[in-house]
Motif scaffolding. Structure first.
Motif, PDB file in Angstrom:
ATOM      1  N   ALA A  13      -0.495   4.601   2.359  1.00 30.20           N
ATOM      2  CA  ALA A  13      -0.917   5.961   2.715  1.00 30.20           C
ATOM      3  C   ALA A  13      -2.432   6.025   2.855  1.00 30.20           C
ATOM      4  O   ALA A  13      -2.952   6.629   3.804  1.00 30.20           O
ATOM      5  CB  ALA A  13      -0.436   6.950   1.657  1.00 30.20           C
ATOM      6  N   ARG A  14      -3.147   5.393   1.949  1.00 29.59           N
ATOM      7  CA  ARG A  14      -4.607   5.378   2.011  1.00 29.59           C
ATOM      8  C   ARG A  14      -5.090   4.652   3.267  1.00 29.59           C
ATOM      9  O   ARG A  14      -6.037   5.093   3.917  1.00 29.59           O
ATOM     10  CB  ARG A  14      -5.196   4.742   0.750  1.00 29.59           C
ATOM     11  CG  ARG A  14      -5.035   5.619  -0.496  1.00 29.59           C
ATOM     12  CD  ARG A  14      -5.590   4.966  -1.753  1.00 29.59           C
ATOM     13  NE  ARG A  14      -6.994   4.580  -1.616  1.00 29.59           N
ATOM     14  CZ  ARG A  14      -8.037   5.401  -1.628  1.00 29.59           C
ATOM     15  NH1 ARG A  14      -7.837   6.700  -1.762  1.00 29.59           N
ATOM     16  NH2 ARG A  14      -9.263   4.941  -1.504  1.00 29.59           N
ATOM     17  N   GLU A  25      -4.993  14.477   2.300  1.00 26.21           N
ATOM     18  CA  GLU A  25      -4.482  13.665   3.408  1.00 26.21           C
ATOM     19  C   GLU A  25      -3.695  12.470   2.872  1.00 26.21           C
ATOM     20  O   GLU A  25      -2.626  12.139   3.397  1.00 26.21           O
ATOM     21  CB  GLU A  25      -5.613  13.180   4.310  1.00 26.21           C
ATOM     22  CG  GLU A  25      -5.085  12.412   5.508  1.00 26.21           C
ATOM     23  CD  GLU A  25      -6.160  11.955   6.473  1.00 26.21           C
ATOM     24  OE1 GLU A  25      -5.769  11.273   7.451  1.00 26.21           O
ATOM     25  OE2 GLU A  25      -7.353  12.262   6.295  1.00 26.21           O
ATOM     26  N   VAL A  26      -4.178  11.835   1.815  1.00 26.87           N
ATOM     27  CA  VAL A  26      -3.446  10.722   1.205  1.00 26.87           C
ATOM     28  C   VAL A  26      -2.106  11.215   0.678  1.00 26.87           C
ATOM     29  O   VAL A  26      -1.081  10.549   0.853  1.00 26.87           O
ATOM     30  CB  VAL A  26      -4.287  10.044   0.098  1.00 26.87           C
ATOM     31  CG1 VAL A  26      -3.460   9.017  -0.668  1.00 26.87           C
ATOM     32  CG2 VAL A  26      -5.529   9.400   0.693  1.00 26.87           C
ATOM     33  N   ALA A  27      -2.091  12.382   0.069  1.00 25.96           N
ATOM     34  CA  ALA A  27      -0.835  12.945  -0.439  1.00 25.96           C
ATOM     35  C   ALA A  27       0.139  13.208   0.712  1.00 25.96           C
ATOM     36  O   ALA A  27       1.339  12.911   0.595  1.00 25.96           O
ATOM     37  CB  ALA A  27      -1.104  14.225  -1.222  1.00 25.96           C
ATOM     38  N   GLU A  28      -0.355  13.751   1.814  1.00 22.98           N
ATOM     39  CA  GLU A  28       0.502  14.004   2.984  1.00 22.98           C
ATOM     40  C   GLU A  28       1.083  12.698   3.524  1.00 22.98           C
ATOM     41  O   GLU A  28       2.275  12.629   3.861  1.00 22.98           O
ATOM     42  CB  GLU A  28      -0.280  14.714   4.085  1.00 22.98           C
ATOM     43  CG  GLU A  28      -0.596  16.153   3.773  1.00 22.98           C
ATOM     44  CD  GLU A  28      -1.531  16.777   4.809  1.00 22.98           C
ATOM     45  OE1 GLU A  28      -1.669  16.228   5.930  1.00 22.98           O
ATOM     46  OE2 GLU A  28      -2.138  17.819   4.491  1.00 22.98           O
ATOM     47  N   LEU A  33       5.611   8.755   3.943  1.00 20.25           N
ATOM     48  CA  LEU A  33       6.174   7.423   3.690  1.00 20.25           C
ATOM     49  C   LEU A  33       7.371   7.501   2.758  1.00 20.25           C
ATOM     50  O   LEU A  33       8.396   6.844   2.982  1.00 20.25           O
ATOM     51  CB  LEU A  33       5.104   6.494   3.106  1.00 20.25           C
ATOM     52  CG  LEU A  33       3.991   6.074   4.058  1.00 20.25           C
ATOM     53  CD1 LEU A  33       2.847   5.413   3.298  1.00 20.25           C
ATOM     54  CD2 LEU A  33       4.536   5.144   5.133  1.00 20.25           C
ATOM     55  N   LEU A  34       7.254   8.299   1.716  1.00 16.44           N
ATOM     56  CA  LEU A  34       8.371   8.445   0.773  1.00 16.44           C
ATOM     57  C   LEU A  34       9.572   9.113   1.438  1.00 16.44           C
ATOM     58  O   LEU A  34      10.713   8.708   1.212  1.00 16.44           O
ATOM     59  CB  LEU A  34       7.939   9.256  -0.450  1.00 16.44           C
ATOM     60  CG  LEU A  34       6.991   8.569  -1.419  1.00 16.44           C
ATOM     61  CD1 LEU A  34       6.497   9.562  -2.466  1.00 16.44           C
ATOM     62  CD2 LEU A  34       7.674   7.385  -2.085  1.00 16.44           C
ATOM     63  N   SER A  35       9.311  10.121   2.249  1.00 15.16           N
ATOM     64  CA  SER A  35      10.403  10.869   2.893  1.00 15.16           C
ATOM     65  C   SER A  35      11.212  10.008   3.846  1.00 15.16           C
ATOM     66  O   SER A  35      12.366  10.314   4.142  1.00 15.16           O
ATOM     67  CB  SER A  35       9.844  12.087   3.641  1.00 15.16           C
ATOM     68  OG  SER A  35       9.257  12.987   2.731  1.00 15.16           O
ATOM     69  N   ALA A  36      10.628   8.921   4.325  1.00 16.02           N
ATOM     70  CA  ALA A  36      11.335   8.014   5.227  1.00 16.02           C
ATOM     71  C   ALA A  36      12.271   7.060   4.473  1.00 16.02           C
ATOM     72  O   ALA A  36      13.089   6.384   5.098  1.00 16.02           O
ATOM     73  CB  ALA A  36      10.324   7.212   6.045  1.00 16.02           C
ATOM     74  N   LEU A  37      12.151   7.007   3.160  1.00 20.16           N
ATOM     75  CA  LEU A  37      13.005   6.132   2.355  1.00 20.16           C
ATOM     76  C   LEU A  37      14.356   6.784   2.101  1.00 20.16           C
ATOM     77  O   LEU A  37      14.483   8.007   2.153  1.00 20.16           O
ATOM     78  CB  LEU A  37      12.334   5.847   1.003  1.00 20.16           C
ATOM     79  CG  LEU A  37      11.011   5.100   1.019  1.00 20.16           C
ATOM     80  CD1 LEU A  37      10.431   5.033  -0.395  1.00 20.16           C
ATOM     81  CD2 LEU A  37      11.192   3.706   1.589  1.00 20.16           C
TER      82      LEU A  37
END
Length: 176
Positions: A13-14, A25-28, A33-37
């Motif tokens: 993400a970073r 922005e890193v949190a977004e 990335l997590l939501s794609a798992l």
């Protein structure tokens, strides 16, 4: 999933953020990335994230957040630790081991100059937000429960001598 896997996702993400110092922005990016798992993998990261949150629940780090943000409530400390998670593993590990190392960060030095707060509430709950985005539910299949560790004996965060003794570099950076 493990703490290492959580940090791998944060590192990605970073890297994909236009400005890796922008915690929101890193949190977004982390959320995307997590939501794609698959939901099971997302849920499996709740325990590692909780473990990191518990590990960073320390008086010395709270004092650093208090100094950096010009005060720090319970919720403020949660959100400061969300910001810290968004800074990546190395910064997080150094700050947990020695919060005074935060004085070396450009973001902290900027805050000393302009008074902005370092907080990121969205990073703090990114696993739960991703799970909800993937499933429509906030109920994890294996709820994460636990208590924060005892903070130990506290001290007066307003005691300038004590602050200088415990966090000399941050105290010098934020001296009035």
């Amino acid at each position: 999933m493990s703490v290492d896997e959580f940090w791998t996702i944060v590192a990605k993400a970073r890297q994909s953020a236009g400005d890796s110092s922008d915690a929101e922005e890193v949190a977004e990016r982390t959320l995307a990335l997590l939501s794609a798992l698959p939901p099971e993998q997302i849920a499996a990261l709740a325990r590692p994230l909780w473990d990191l949150r518990a590990r960073s629940y320390r008086w010395e780090l709270w004092q650093a957040a208090y100094l950096i943000n010009g005060g720090c409530s319970d919720d403020g400390f949660e959100y400061f630790r969300g910001w810290l998670l968004a800074q990546g593993r190395e910064t997080f590990e150094l700050a947990v081991a020695d919060p005074d190392t935060l004085a070396e960060l450009l973001a902290v030095q900027r805050v000393a100059a302009d008074g902005e707060d370092l907080e990121c509430e969205s990073m703090y709950g990114v696993v739960w937000d991703a799970y909800e985005a993937a499933t429509g539910s906030i109920e994890l299949p294996c709820p994460v429960t636990g208590r924060y560790p005892e903070l130990g004996p506290g001290w007066d965060f307003e005691d300038a001598d004590e602050v200088r003794r415990r966090l000399p570099r941050l105290a010098a950076l934020f001296a009035d």
